[in-house]
Write an enzyme that holds these catalytic residues in place. Sequence first.
Site, PDB file in Angstrom:
ATOM      1  CE  LYS A 193      42.756 -27.048  53.457  1.00 44.87           C
ATOM      2  NZ  LYS A 193      43.109 -25.884  52.655  1.00 44.87           N
ATOM      3  CE  LYS A 221      44.201 -29.928  55.675  1.00 49.09           C
ATOM      4  NZ  LYS A 221      45.571 -30.241  56.154  1.00 49.09           N
ATOM      5  CE  LYS A 275      75.788 -15.738  55.025  1.00 50.25           C
ATOM      6  NZ  LYS A 275      77.065 -16.306  55.505  1.00 50.25           N
ATOM      7  CG  PHE A 319      48.132 -37.086  55.991  1.00 50.24           C
ATOM      8  CD1 PHE A 319      48.637 -37.885  57.004  1.00 50.24           C
ATOM      9  CD2 PHE A 319      47.821 -37.667  54.766  1.00 50.24           C
ATOM     10  CE1 PHE A 319      48.849 -39.238  56.804  1.00 50.24           C
ATOM     11  CE2 PHE A 319      48.026 -39.018  54.552  1.00 50.24           C
ATOM     12  CZ  PHE A 319      48.542 -39.813  55.578  1.00 50.24           C
ATOM     13  CG  ASP A 325      50.063 -23.274  55.844  1.00 48.65           C
ATOM     14  OD1 ASP A 325      49.670 -24.027  54.937  1.00 48.65           O
ATOM     15  OD2 ASP A 325      49.973 -23.557  57.051  1.00 48.65           O
ATOM     16  CG  ASN A 340      57.583 -28.913  57.235  1.00 49.57           C
ATOM     17  OD1 ASN A 340      57.901 -30.087  57.142  1.00 49.57           O
ATOM     18  ND2 ASN A 340      56.961 -28.269  56.252  1.00 49.57           N
TER      19      ASN A 340
END
Length: 397
Positions: A341, A337, A288, A323, A278, A209
Amino acid sequence: MLKGKTILLGVCSSIAAYKAAELTSLLLKQHASVHVLMTKNATEFISPVTFETLTGHKCLVDTFDRHFVFEVEHIELAKAADLAIVAPATANMAAKLAHGLADDILSTTILACTCPKLIAPAMNTRMYENPVTQDNLETLRRYGWDVIEPGSGRLACGDTGKGKLAPVEEMLEYVIRRAALPQDLAGTRILITAGPTREAIDPVRFITNHSSGKMGYALARIAMLRGAQVTLVSGPTNLKPPMFVDFVPITSAHDLFEAVTSRSDEQDIVIKAAAVADYRPCEVASEKMHKKEGDLSIALSRTEDTLQYLGDHKKPGQILCGFAMETEQMEERAQAKLVRKNLDMICANNVKVEGAGFGVDTNVLTLITREDRRQLELMSKEQAAFEILSQLKGMLR
């Protein structure tokens, strides 16, 4: 970082004395008030006028200078000092300071200081490694001094070994650590995660990301500057880890899970700022993968949910902060969240808001707890880190 702070800089007779001028310049850029004291022999290497021009203050060299003798100026300086650093320090000066000898303006003033004190030795390798010098430096450590270890390389005398004055940027970080911020997190153990994870597809490709790691690194640095014992678990970034933290590099979500869960029980605060994948490929090709006709599908499986594990296994009194980066329904999703959690606080931001996206030096956060929500304005990530840590400190028992 050093605005309003008075820094005393002692300069001894070393070829490295010219670096003290560079250190002075860096301290001034941090808005410190710098006062320089020199030994008489140091003036053979660099002129006091250099420091007077840089600092705007008289450079003190002679204990009996009639400019200040009746006002006992060196004692007033010692009282005003927020930090004292001797750089470069000779073996002779280290010996005098370790045993309380005060026969010149530098040693006399330092002996009267009650502020944090640093010493940066610079000398020939044989002199530095001499057991007497090492004993003197160890004595200074026992008295609360920070010893900034010299580097290794070719010395001015032509020898090669340990004894080079530490880089000025490193010395500046030592000063900032001891003088910039109140040590209100001293004794607190904080684990922080930062950066992205990489999930391998084959030996040359991976899923990741846009996280730069800047928010997590800012949290680690500010927590360290406030006296905390910091562990930074970081995915691959282009950032240099802050000094004085325990740095644990990881690559994948599984690596992060192992690194965090093996250390979490000993932490007072855990802050999960990393952008963790995730999903990961079910299978990683050993060679490859080459382009073929038609489309390609990659089967994905869930990665370990480190934050959920921490919430499920949170020990009494431990503070857990997560976060949430969203693109819509930010506060509602962040609140869900937080509950799901078992977090104590969550820091939410919207990637679409200007100044709050990936890779920038600023952030726009909403700090959400079970009792309230606090909206922070646009600010630097280090300022945001300070606010986050202050909120979490207030939640510690």
